[in-house]
Each structure stands twice: as C-alpha cells, then as structure tokens.
Motif scaffolding. Structure first.
Motif, PDB file in Angstrom:
ATOM      1  N   LEU A   1       0.891  -1.147  -0.066  1.00 40.40           N
ATOM      2  CA  LEU A   1       0.148   0.090  -0.193  1.00 40.40           C
ATOM      3  C   LEU A   1       0.873   1.370  -0.054  1.00 40.40           C
ATOM      4  CD1 LEU A   1      -2.932  -0.864   2.342  1.00 40.40           C
ATOM      5  CD2 LEU A   1      -2.911  -0.762  -0.109  1.00 40.40           C
TER       6      LEU A   1
ATOM      7  N   TRP B   1      -3.317  16.480   5.270  1.00 43.88           N
ATOM      8  CA  TRP B   1      -4.273  17.155   5.785  1.00 43.88           C
ATOM      9  C   TRP B   1      -4.281  18.545   5.245  1.00 43.88           C
ATOM     10  CZ3 TRP B   1      -7.739  14.509   8.092  1.00 43.88           C
ATOM     11  CH2 TRP B   1      -7.209  13.608   9.131  1.00 43.88           C
TER      12      TRP B   1
ATOM     13  N   MET C   1      -6.149  18.396   2.264  1.00 44.89           N
ATOM     14  CA  MET C   1      -7.589  18.359   2.555  1.00 44.89           C
ATOM     15  C   MET C   1      -8.059  19.830   2.788  1.00 44.89           C
ATOM     16  SD  MET C   1     -10.051  16.433   2.568  1.00 44.89           S
ATOM     17  CE  MET C   1      -9.878  14.807   3.246  1.00 44.89           C
TER      18      MET C   1
ATOM     19  N   ALA D   1      -8.508  22.121  -0.088  1.00 38.65           N
ATOM     20  CA  ALA D   1      -9.843  21.810  -0.813  1.00 38.65           C
ATOM     21  C   ALA D   1     -10.962  22.417   0.068  1.00 38.65           C
ATOM     22  CB  ALA D   1      -9.879  20.346  -0.924  1.00 38.65           C
ATOM     23  N   ASN D   2     -10.819  22.062   1.123  1.00 40.03           N
ATOM     24  CA  ASN D   2     -12.359  22.763   2.038  1.00 40.03           C
ATOM     25  C   ASN D   2     -12.495  24.238   2.114  1.00 40.03           C
ATOM     26  OD1 ASN D   2     -12.531  20.108   2.878  1.00 40.03           O
ATOM     27  ND2 ASN D   2     -11.557  20.046   4.711  1.00 40.03           N
TER      28      ASN D   2
ATOM     29  N   GLY E   1     -13.060  15.842  -7.400  1.00 40.13           N
ATOM     30  CA  GLY E   1     -13.017  15.035  -5.839  1.00 40.13           C
ATOM     31  C   GLY E   1     -12.221  13.785  -5.959  1.00 40.13           C
ATOM     32  N   ALA E   2     -12.358  13.254  -6.988  1.00 36.75           N
ATOM     33  CA  ALA E   2     -11.593  11.897  -7.154  1.00 36.75           C
ATOM     34  C   ALA E   2     -10.075  12.451  -7.049  1.00 36.75           C
ATOM     35  CB  ALA E   2     -11.938  11.253  -8.525  1.00 36.75           C
TER      36      ALA E   2
ATOM     37  N   ILE F   1      -8.549  14.968  -5.565  1.00 37.77           N
ATOM     38  CA  ILE F   1      -8.495  15.022  -4.238  1.00 37.77           C
ATOM     39  C   ILE F   1      -8.230  13.859  -3.443  1.00 37.77           C
ATOM     40  CG2 ILE F   1      -8.847  16.507  -2.037  1.00 37.77           C
ATOM     41  CD1 ILE F   1     -10.876  18.168  -3.831  1.00 37.77           C
ATOM     42  N   THR F   2      -8.894  12.952  -3.427  1.00 36.84           N
ATOM     43  CA  THR F   2      -9.135  11.726  -2.672  1.00 36.84           C
ATOM     44  C   THR F   2      -7.922  11.176  -2.869  1.00 36.84           C
ATOM     45  OG1 THR F   2     -11.420  11.633  -2.989  1.00 36.84           O
ATOM     46  CG2 THR F   2     -10.472   9.773  -2.178  1.00 36.84           C
TER      47      THR F   2
ATOM     48  N   VAL G   1      -4.803  12.887  -1.341  1.00 39.00           N
ATOM     49  CA  VAL G   1      -4.789  12.770   0.073  1.00 39.00           C
ATOM     50  C   VAL G   1      -4.397  11.426   0.493  1.00 39.00           C
ATOM     51  CG1 VAL G   1      -6.088  12.886   2.274  1.00 39.00           C
ATOM     52  CG2 VAL G   1      -6.381  14.859   0.330  1.00 39.00           C
ATOM     53  N   LEU G   2      -5.040  10.603  -0.072  1.00 41.68           N
ATOM     54  CA  LEU G   2      -4.821   8.892   0.018  1.00 41.68           C
ATOM     55  C   LEU G   2      -3.432   8.915  -0.141  1.00 41.68           C
ATOM     56  CD1 LEU G   2      -6.218   6.223   0.680  1.00 41.68           C
ATOM     57  CD2 LEU G   2      -6.058   5.965  -1.965  1.00 41.68           C
TER      58      LEU G   2
ATOM     59  N   PHE H   1      -1.662   9.661   3.185  1.00 43.94           N
ATOM     60  CA  PHE H   1      -1.926   8.562   4.375  1.00 43.94           C
ATOM     61  C   PHE H   1      -1.300   7.411   4.046  1.00 43.94           C
ATOM     62  CE2 PHE H   1      -6.233  10.932   4.937  1.00 43.94           C
ATOM     63  CZ  PHE H   1      -5.629  11.655   5.965  1.00 43.94           C
TER      64      PHE H   1
ATOM     65  N   ARG I   1       1.448   6.011   6.650  1.00 47.06           N
ATOM     66  CA  ARG I   1       1.137   4.807   7.511  1.00 47.06           C
ATOM     67  C   ARG I   1       2.271   3.602   7.271  1.00 47.06           C
ATOM     68  NH1 ARG I   1      -1.919   0.445   5.918  1.00 47.06           N
ATOM     69  NH2 ARG I   1      -3.041  -0.573   7.370  1.00 47.06           N
TER      70      ARG I   1
ATOM     71  N   ARG J   1       2.222  -4.477  11.851  1.00 47.43           N
ATOM     72  CA  ARG J   1       1.023  -5.342  11.418  1.00 47.43           C
ATOM     73  C   ARG J   1       1.282  -6.802  12.196  1.00 47.43           C
ATOM     74  NH1 ARG J   1       0.115  -4.486   5.833  1.00 47.43           N
ATOM     75  NH2 ARG J   1       0.290  -2.301   6.483  1.00 47.43           N
ATOM     76  N   ARG J   2       0.292  -7.012  12.714  1.00 44.63           N
ATOM     77  CA  ARG J   2       0.358  -8.477  13.362  1.00 44.63           C
ATOM     78  C   ARG J   2      -0.548  -9.554  12.578  1.00 44.63           C
ATOM     79  NH1 ARG J   2      -0.138  -5.966  18.687  1.00 44.63           N
ATOM     80  NH2 ARG J   2      -0.667  -4.215  17.852  1.00 44.63           N
TER      81      ARG J   2
ATOM     82  N   SER K   1     -10.001  10.109   2.931  1.00 49.30           N
ATOM     83  CA  SER K   1      -9.218  10.869   2.154  1.00 49.30           C
ATOM     84  C   SER K   1     -10.325  11.748   1.164  1.00 49.30           C
ATOM     85  CB  SER K   1      -8.278  10.017   1.041  1.00 49.30           C
ATOM     86  OG  SER K   1      -7.450   9.169   2.007  1.00 49.30           O
ATOM     87  N   ALA K   2     -11.476  11.299   1.057  1.00 48.42           N
ATOM     88  CA  ALA K   2     -12.314  11.779   0.067  1.00 48.42           C
ATOM     89  C   ALA K   2     -12.836  13.225   0.767  1.00 48.42           C
ATOM     90  CB  ALA K   2     -13.539  11.110   0.070  1.00 48.42           C
TER      91      ALA K   2
ATOM     92  N   PHE L   1     -17.208  17.482   1.696  1.00 53.33           N
ATOM     93  CA  PHE L   1     -18.258  18.174   0.907  1.00 53.33           C
ATOM     94  C   PHE L   1     -18.580  17.230  -0.519  1.00 53.33           C
ATOM     95  CE2 PHE L   1     -14.012  19.993  -0.083  1.00 53.33           C
ATOM     96  CZ  PHE L   1     -14.098  20.151  -1.464  1.00 53.33           C
ATOM     97  N   TRP L   2     -17.554  16.468  -1.035  1.00 51.81           N
ATOM     98  CA  TRP L   2     -17.804  16.222  -2.071  1.00 51.81           C
ATOM     99  C   TRP L   2     -18.521  14.784  -2.016  1.00 51.81           C
ATOM    100  CZ3 TRP L   2     -14.716  11.603  -3.984  1.00 51.81           C
ATOM    101  CH2 TRP L   2     -14.689  11.368  -5.571  1.00 51.81           C
TER     102      TRP L   2
ATOM    103  N   LEU M   1     -18.575  21.410   6.960  1.00 54.35           N
ATOM    104  CA  LEU M   1     -18.708  21.422   5.290  1.00 54.35           C
ATOM    105  C   LEU M   1     -20.117  20.770   5.089  1.00 54.35           C
ATOM    106  CD1 LEU M   1     -14.906  20.342   4.907  1.00 54.35           C
ATOM    107  CD2 LEU M   1     -16.240  22.400   3.824  1.00 54.35           C
TER     108      LEU M   1
END
Lengths: 285, 382, 326
Positions: free
Chosen positions: A15, A212, A215, A218-219, A257-258, A260-261, A264-265, A268, A272, A284-285, C144-145, C148-149, C268
């Motif tokens: 990932l 963050w 995000m 975008a907000n 939106g996709a 941004i997602t 941002v993903l 993460f 992670r 991870r266990r 992550s999305a 608001f979207w 939002l």
C-alpha cells in the motif's frame, strides 16, 4: 535510517508503494500541467453554431466535458494539481519544521520551557481547525499564502507532541550524555544529535501533514476562499455546487473530488507504511 | 492401547504450528506436540511435567480444542469417554465443555474478563449449561465461600481482587458444575512466591479432594509429587516416561527423568547438591533424529540418534528409551554428579548456545528454590 | 462518587479555561489583522446612532487592553454582540443553530461508532484475507475523500435521482410545528438528518474502524476469551459479550480524540446540505462580514468539541470498571 532504507521500507509495504506511485503521478502532473492540459482552464468554448458549449458531456475534444461557463473540465483538473501540491508540500514542510523544533526544544530543556510550550500545544489542540482557518483566511484575504499560514498556525501541534515524547526517551540514552560530557553545547546536541534521531518520525508527520493540508486547501476553496489566480480542485467543486449543476453534470463533479481523494490518500498511505517502519510496535500482526 | 474405562485417551497426537521462514530456509512446522499418547481414568490425578516449550500447554489446549488459530492437529485422536473430541460437532462439544471438562488456565489472573463482576462470570459459566439466572448467581456466592472468599466478593470486578483471590475465583469457576475433569495449567505460576506457597496447598486440597479427575500441568515436580497419583514427563513434544508418581520419581527409568529429579532437592527429602542436565532442549522446528533427548543424554548410544525409541512397558509404567531394560544401572550412574558433566555425546552436537536472555529456558539453570525448573512470568505481580 | 463529581468539576473548569482562551484568540485575530477593527463590529448600513451605541458598548473607542476586558465581561454576561444581518443579539441568532449542530454531530459520531465497531470486528475476523485489505483501503479512501464532495455525490444519488431523501435543510418547507419538541423529534427531522449524518459519519469512520480491528486482534488473544470458549459459551456470546465489549474501549478513546477532526467535517456537511447549524452559520457570517455572529459560532463550536470530548470520556468511564474518577 538512510534514504535507501526508507525507500526499501516503503516499497516493501504494497500500500505504501501504491501511495508513492500515486504521489509521483500527481507531482509529475503538477510540474508538466501546462503541457498536459489541452486548453487554458479559463477559456470558454463555443459550439459550431456559436452558442456557449455549456455543460457538454465528455467527448473526444473535451475528455471530461465542460462547465456551465463552457470551460474544459479536464484542463481545470490537471491545472488544479498545482495549488494542491504547492499548499500541501509547503505547509507540510513548515508544519513539521515548527512542530519538530517545538518538540525537541520542549523535550530537551524540560522545566518551564517544556511547560510553556506544551500548554501552547494544548491550546492549539483546543482550536477547531476549519472555523479558525476560515476566519483567518477571510480576514487576511483569500490566497495560497494565507492558507499556508492558517494551516501552519494550528497543525504543528501533533508533530510537536510526538517529537517531544520521542526526545524524552532519547534524552536518557547514552549518546546524549556522551555528547554533553564531550563538551557539546545545547544547540549542537539539539541539532546534531537529537534531530537526526527524530527525523524518521518527522518524516511520517510530513506525509500526514501534507495529506491534511491538501484537504484543508480543498475545504477552504470549497467554502469560497480559493486563490483567485489559480484553478484549484476545491474551487471547481465550489463552482459546480453553487451553479446547481452538480445533479446534471457528473463529469464536472466527480473528477476533481477523485483527484483530491487520491492525492490525500497517497499521503496517508505513505505515512502509514512509513510509520510501521519507524515505529516497529505498530507493525502489522 | 485401548484401555477400557478410560475417561480421556489421547492417541498419537501431533500438533504443529506454522514455522517462521526468517532464516531463508524452507518453512518447517514447529512440532509442539509430536506423537503423544496417554490415558486417564475416572477420578484419577495426573501430573504433566516438563520444561517450558516441551509442549505441555499445547497438549492440553489440543485436548480441550482451544488451540490458537494457525495451530494444526496433524494426526491423532482425543477420546472422551470413547468419542473423539477433535471431530465432535461444535454443538456437542459446547455442551461437553465445563460441564465435563473445566480449565484453570495458565494465568488465572488474565482469565477473568476485566469488565464484568466476578460473580457474573461464574454465573455465566453455569448459565451456559443450565437456566436460572437467580439460582446461578446464588450458586456463584456459595462457590466463592467454598474457595475461601466472602460471597460479597461476587460484586467485585477482577481488578479489585488480589492475584491470589483471582486465582480462587478461577478455581470456584472450575468446580462450578462439578466437572469430570479439571485441567489446571500451571495454576500457581503467575502468583508471587509467598502467596503461591500459602495458596498452593489449599488449591491442591480443593482440587484433589474433589471427586473427578485432574490434570495438573506444571514444571514443578515437587507439586506433582504431593498431589498426583500418576505423572507424565514431557520432553520436546513427546512423553518420555509415565506411570505412578511415587514409582517414577523414586526409580526413574528415563535418563531425562533422572536428570530432572537430580535438579530438585527435596522430592524425597534428602539433602544433596543439585545437578543439572547440561545443554538445551532441541529446536522444535528441527528436532534431532531418533530420541529427542539423545544429544543431551549421558548414556546415548549410536542407535539413540538414529531410531525413534520404542515404548517399553515396565510394570505399570511406560518409558520411551532405547536403554529402558538397563534402567537400574543407568540410575545408579545418574546419581553421580560426574555423569552429567558436559560432553559432546554420540547423538550430535549439543544444542546451540541460547540467545541472550534465554537463560530461563535452561533446565535447572536457575533453581535457587525448590520451586521449579523455570519461572517465566513468576513473581511479576509481586 | 465524590471522586466523580470532583472529576466532572475539574473537566468543566478546564473547559471554561479553554473557552476563555478561544475567545481571547478570536479577539486577537480580529484586531491583529490589518484593517479597521471598528468596521468589524459596525455595519455600514447602521444609523449613526446605532453605530455610536455599538462603538460605546464594545468600547471600540478605548485602548486595546480595556477593550479586551470589556469584551470578556460582555461575554460573561452572555452579551456576544448584535448580529449585523439579523439585527438581533448574536447569541439569540446562534442558539438554535447550536442544537442543530449538536444533534448532527451526535448522529454522525453514532454512525461512525456503530459502523466502525461492526466493520472493525469484521475486518479482524477476516484477518489475512483480501476482504481485510479491501476494508482497510475503503476506510482510508473514505477519510481521504473531501467530505463536501461525498456529500454532493450522496445528495445527487439519493436525493436527486432516487428521491429517497430531501435535498437539504432541516425540515420540510411549510411543515407545521405543534411543539418545540417536534422540531427535533419528528420523523421529518430524522428524514432530513439521515444523509448529512451519514456523510459526516463516513468521513469519521476510518479511525474507529482501524482501531477496532487492531484492538479486536489484541483482545481475541487474551486468556479470558479462551476461557469463555472453554466455558461452553456460544461463539456469538464469546465474540459479543467478551471480545467486542473489551475491544470497544480503545475505540471510545480514539473517538474522543477524533471529535476535533469531526467538527470540520460537520461544518462542511452543513454547508452542502444547508443544515442550519453553527458550521453553515459561521460560513455565511464570515462571508457577510457579520463578525459578532462568526465569533459566537466559533466559541460555540469550541464548546461543542469539548462537550463531545467530555461525553466520550464519561462513556469510557462507564464502560471500563477500572477507571478511577479523580
């Protein structure tokens, strides 16, 4: 941890690798955006009969259709990678720089310095971020710089707390004592001995802070405080929402939106994966 | 070996865990239990002794069908009154549990759920098998007083009780339905030493004065000597010797039992220097061929490192040793400390040096008290 | 019990201190920022008389330190200023908005909690399978999305296309209210609440879900789970009564931490769904330069966060008998 170890750690986690690739794609898009985008994002297009090509569905000439003002959505989304990454990377670097400094200074000096800085951190944790940023950006005026300021003013809190905790355990280790006996000054111990040890942790927080911050950009843009000079994803969605076209023009709503997602993903996922390397207890266990 | 009237009969049981592949070699299963057979009659007490890592706990978990995910029964049967527990449908197994087979687990301290009152947890065990909430709760109080706690303790949460009290609660729970068999897995290890000494007798009195059978798993052979009529000695996943406790400890027939006995000062009350078995138990993922004990055995012959030892029956006793017929001579030699001096035996190299901190795994390496072969975790709550 | 009241008193005192700091922060913000502070309190459309009154009431004609003290004492007396847009006291404007936000927040946290616990337990059960990997990715994608979207998408599908839910707002237009209670307790209210609460809930889902998964994997290795099984309990009893019940505790801890994050989502979501709460109000007030209302919303949003923080901590204490109030 060396750069190569870091890279191999990231690529071992599937990932994490996906996150790295995603981020790479967005970074390349941002750099070469004007070459990739087929049109000027603000250019209005017209149909052969001379009417404005408003809300055209995707076609060969407009891959992601057009907006209510006849602008090319694909070009806007491609250009939108720029403010997102700019805000993301800039804020992340500043956030972690502030947080790390606060953390190592508080942890190393202890006493009233620690008390003061930690009360300040508590206060920052008490601030609801989005309302604060909203007011600040509204007062200072919309723009990327003011967004970064708002983000940095609040977001340094997490890295400060974590770095301080790390320093508190490092402080008791032999190498710090050895450096002190060896005559190293406080500054030298802070930045030559402690900083390298908390750097892996700081890098985790850089990836997360980037997520963050993107995000947050975008907000705020969606709330109408986008940088007026740039096409940002949040602004595209703001226009889509306020023009009431979202129910009919999915091609206008879904792609930004996709984007941004996914960006941002990527933050993460990298954070992670890297956290599991930096902090083996989480593995991870 | 179909003994008639056996309550529990374990036949050639093998339990493997998936091995780690970290050394780059092929993944070899860890053979925690590797061909164990034993039988237990009604109202019989059996001590199961061995070092930690010898497979005692895995054996009883397999018997109770409580193996963790990943563990796998490679072969064998576990017959309970003639029915195989390992293939019993879940529903029937559930009805059998606790009513017939109860457990006092290794760390009774952690076997109580922290978020429920202890009385409710005892009542839960009763309610799983017979209806009547009110009656179950009343019974929980009675059980607590039977183990020497005030019935009002039923309203306490586990964290409000001391280690010894929690231990008693675990016992109260085990005897709640008067099961035919109680399996007690190192019931006192987790207690601190002083409490252990105080409580041990009482626990054992309660468990052994009861009708019904008991399997007491322990690394402390003195406890077994006091409590159990029969004993089974485990080494590296196998039972090396089993029989009447008095007989096994007075006249051990397997060299490992002889060594074990030497490491304990006071089974028969005589005072003499302690002698330990040198070397380390084998890697269960890569056990030596033939007799598992051969690399450490002072008497090992070439055959020991080649063939699995046959099970010899000496009177009421079973011994898995190539030299079982010669036991009397070996026993005489085993009582001489010089016999146990470290040497490179015929069976192969002595096990590799232990990793740092593994000292506790050496049999007898740290037995300042007459308490046990190892004390992993002991006294942590002191 | 005495310990509990002392604990509660201390938490409330802390909340008061934090609110005081937030109020000071917003005061500073409005004055350090370039521009005429008077213009932030005084609407251009005001009469000269009203203007003078407001200036005097807020002491805008006095030095900064004095202004600050006056500001605080006004706040203490519940005087948050007069809204420029509505011409009413700001607190009166915002009062009902507060409850709308609290209810939306509560519903969204409840959804996040329930889905998170169920999903996390499911992922732990599916450990090592492709379903577990998929679930983890879905959780991270939901976080992550931009909220608001996702709200816009849910709105398009379930309100516009399928017409299952209203397009926004808190109650049907023209609905007659028979009592104050009916505002928040009617079927119509729940019908309006569902989509926004779901949107905000999904946004907050990742933390409880991932924490529940880890916690469940830890708990199922505990001895008391083994013992519960040995007792002959049914599998669902072992799972729900013991494994899930104990795994809940870390989830509640993380929910308490998450409240501050969730409030951003609620702001939002309120904007997208035109939910008349603090979030939508603060956005509109800032846009309309109605600073008394913006400032009141800001402080009350801070209070909402603290309220839910406290509720989560109290819930934790209720569920874990080992907690000592102190």
């Amino acid at each position: 941890m060396t750069a190569r170890e870091l890279l191999s750690a990231l690529t071992r986690d599937r990932l994490g690798l996906v996150g790295l690739i995603l981020f790479g794609i967005f970074a390349l898009t941002a750099v070469f955006a004007p070459l990739i985008a087929p049109f000027d994002p603000m250019q209005m297009h017209f149909r052969p009969d001379g009417t404005l090509a408003r809300l055209e569905p995707p076609s060969a000439s407009h891959w992601l259709g057009t907006t209510r003002m006849g602008r090319d959505v694909f070009s806007q989304v491609v250009m939108g990678a720029r403010p997102a990454l700019l805000v993301g990377v800039l804020s992340a670097v500043c956030v972690v720089a502030v947080g790390t400094n606060v953390g190592i200074v508080a942890g190393y000096y202890g006493g009233w310095v620690d008390d003061l800085l930690m009360r300040l951190t508590d206060l920052a944790f008490g601030v609801p971020f989005l309302p604060f940023a909203l007011i600040l950006v509204a007062l200072l005026g919309p723009g990327l710089r003011n967004m970064v300021i708002a983000i940095v003013l609040v977001m340094w809190r997490s890295s400060a707390r974590v770095v301080r905790a790390q320093v508190l355990t490092l402080k008791r280790r032999a190498f710090v004592e050895a450096a002190r006996i060896g005559g190293a000054g406080n500054l030298r111990i802070l930045y030559r001995h402690l900083l390298p040890s908390v750097l892996p942790l700081a890098l985790v927080y850089t990836a997360l802070a980037m997520a963050w911050a993107i995000m947050a950009e975008a907000n705020l843009s969606f709330l109408g405080y986008a940088d007026p000079r740039m096409a940002s994803w949040g602004k595209i969605l703001y226009e889509c929402y306020t023009s009431q076209a979202m129910f009919v023009a999915w091609w206008w709503m879904v792609p930004p939106g996709a984007a941004i997602t996914l960006l941002v993903l990527s933050g993460f996922l990298v954070g992670r994966a890297y956290e599991e390397v930096a902090n083996p207890r989480l593995r991870r266990r | 070996m179909a003994e008639t009237g056996a309550l529990l009969e374990v036949q050639d049981l093998k339990v493997y865990y998936p091995g780690a592949a970290d050394r780059g070699g092929p993944r070899r299963p860890v053979r925690a239990v590797d061909g164990v057979s034993l039988a237990l009659g009604e109202d019989e007490t059996l001590g199961l002794v061995g070092e930690s890592g010898s497979g005692k706990t895995t054996l009883i978990k397999a018997v109770l069908r409580l193996l963790p995910a990943g563990a796998q029964v490679a072969s064998g049967r576990v017959l309970w009154r003639g029915r195989d527990l390992l293939t019993l449908p879940r529903r029937e197994l559930r009805r059998l549990r606790w009513r017939e087979l109860a457990l006092i687990s290794q760390s009774a301290m952690n076997s109580l759920d922290p978020v429920y009152r202890v009385g409710a947890q005892i009542a839960e065990a009763i309610l799983a098998h017979e209806p009547g909430r009110h009656r179950a709760q009343k019974r929980a109080g009675e059980l607590l007083s039977r183990v020497g706690l005030q019935p009002s303790r039923a309203r306490d949460y586990p964290h409000q009780l001391s280690g010894g009290m929690k231990q008693r609660v675990a016992i109260a729970m085990a005897i709640a339905l008067d099961p035919a068999l109680i399996v007690a897995d190192e019931p006192t290890t987790a207690l601190d030493v002083i409490v252990q000494a105080q409580i041990l007798d009482e626990i054992l009195r309660l468990l052994s004065s009861r009708r019904g059978s008991l399997i007491l798993v322990t690394h402390d052979i003195s406890v077994v000597a006091q409590t159990c009529r029969r004993v089974a000695v485990m080494y590296a996943g196998r039972i090396v010797e089993q029989g009447e406790t008095a007989e096994v400890f007075e006249r051990p027939a397997h060299p490992y039992t002889m060594g074990l006995k030497n490491a304990f000062p006071s089974i028969s009350g005589e005072r003499r220097g302690l002698v330990y078995v040198p070397g380390f138990p084998p890697d269960p993922a890569d056990p030596p061929p033939g007799c598992r004990f051969a690399p450490r055995c002072p008497f090992s012959q070439p055959a020991c490192g080649r063939d699995d030892p046959p099970t010899a029956v000496l009177g009421g006793r079973q011994v898995a040793c190539h030299l079982a017929d010669d036991a009397d001579r070996l026993r005489r030699k085993a009582s001489e400390p010089s016999t146990w001096r470290l040497r490179a035996p015929a069976g192969g190299p002595v096990a590799p040096p232990p990793p740092e901190g593994a000292g506790a795994r050496r049999p007898g390496a740290q037995v300042p008290r007459a308490a046990g072969l190892d004390r992993t975790g002991g006294g942590m709550w002191g | 019990m005495r310990g509990f009241w002392r604990y509660l008193a201390r938490r409330l005192a802390q909340a008061v201190v934090t609110l005081f700091l937030l109020a000071s922060l917003i005061f500073l913000l409005f004055r350090l920022v370039p521009g005429d502070p008077v213009s932030m309190y005084v609407d251009v459309g005001m009469t000269q008389e009203a203007r003078a009154m407001v200036l005097h009431q807020f002491g805008l004609d006095r030095p900064l330190g004095e202004q600050y003290l006056l500001y605080l004492s006004n706040l203490l007396r519940g005087n948050f200023g007069v809204s420029f847009q509505y011409g009413k006291p700001a607190l009166q404007v915002v009062g009902e908005r507060f409850w709308a936000t609290v209810l939306l927040m509560a519903a969204s946290l409840l959804i996040a909690f329930v889905l998170g616990v169920a999903g996390g337990a499911f992922l732990a059960w599916q450990r090592g399978t492709w379903l577990e990997a998929l679930g983890t990715v879905v959780a991270l994608v939901l976080r992550s999305a931009p909220v608001f979207w996702s709200g816009m998408i849910l709105l398009s599908i379930f309100a516009f296309k399928l017409k299952w839910f209203p397009l926004g707002g808190i109650r049907a237009t023209g609905l007659e209210l028979h009592s104050q209670w009916e505002k928040f307790l009617s079927w119509d209210f729940l019908h309006h609440l569902f989509l926004p609460a779901l949107t905000a809930g999904l946004y907050s889902l990742a933390s409880p879900l991932l924490v529940m998964r880890t916690s469940m994997l830890d708990v199922i290795r505990e001895d008391f789970i083994e013992l519960a099984r040995a007792k002959g309990l049914k599998e669902y009893q072992v799972v729900f009564r013991h494994a899930v019940r104990n795994s809940l505790l870390p989830v509640i801890t993380v929910m308490a931490v998450m409240v501050g994050f969730a409030i951003g989502g609620v702001v939002l979501v309120e904007t997208v769904f035109r939910w008349p709460g603090l979030g939508r109000e603060i956005v509109m007030a800032v846009r309309a330069r109605d600073y008394p209302v913006a400032q009141t919303c800001f402080i009350l949003i801070g209070a909402t966060v603290m309220l839910f923080n406290l509720l989560a901590d109290l819930l934790y204490g209720y569920l874990d008998p080992r907690v000592v109030w102190d």
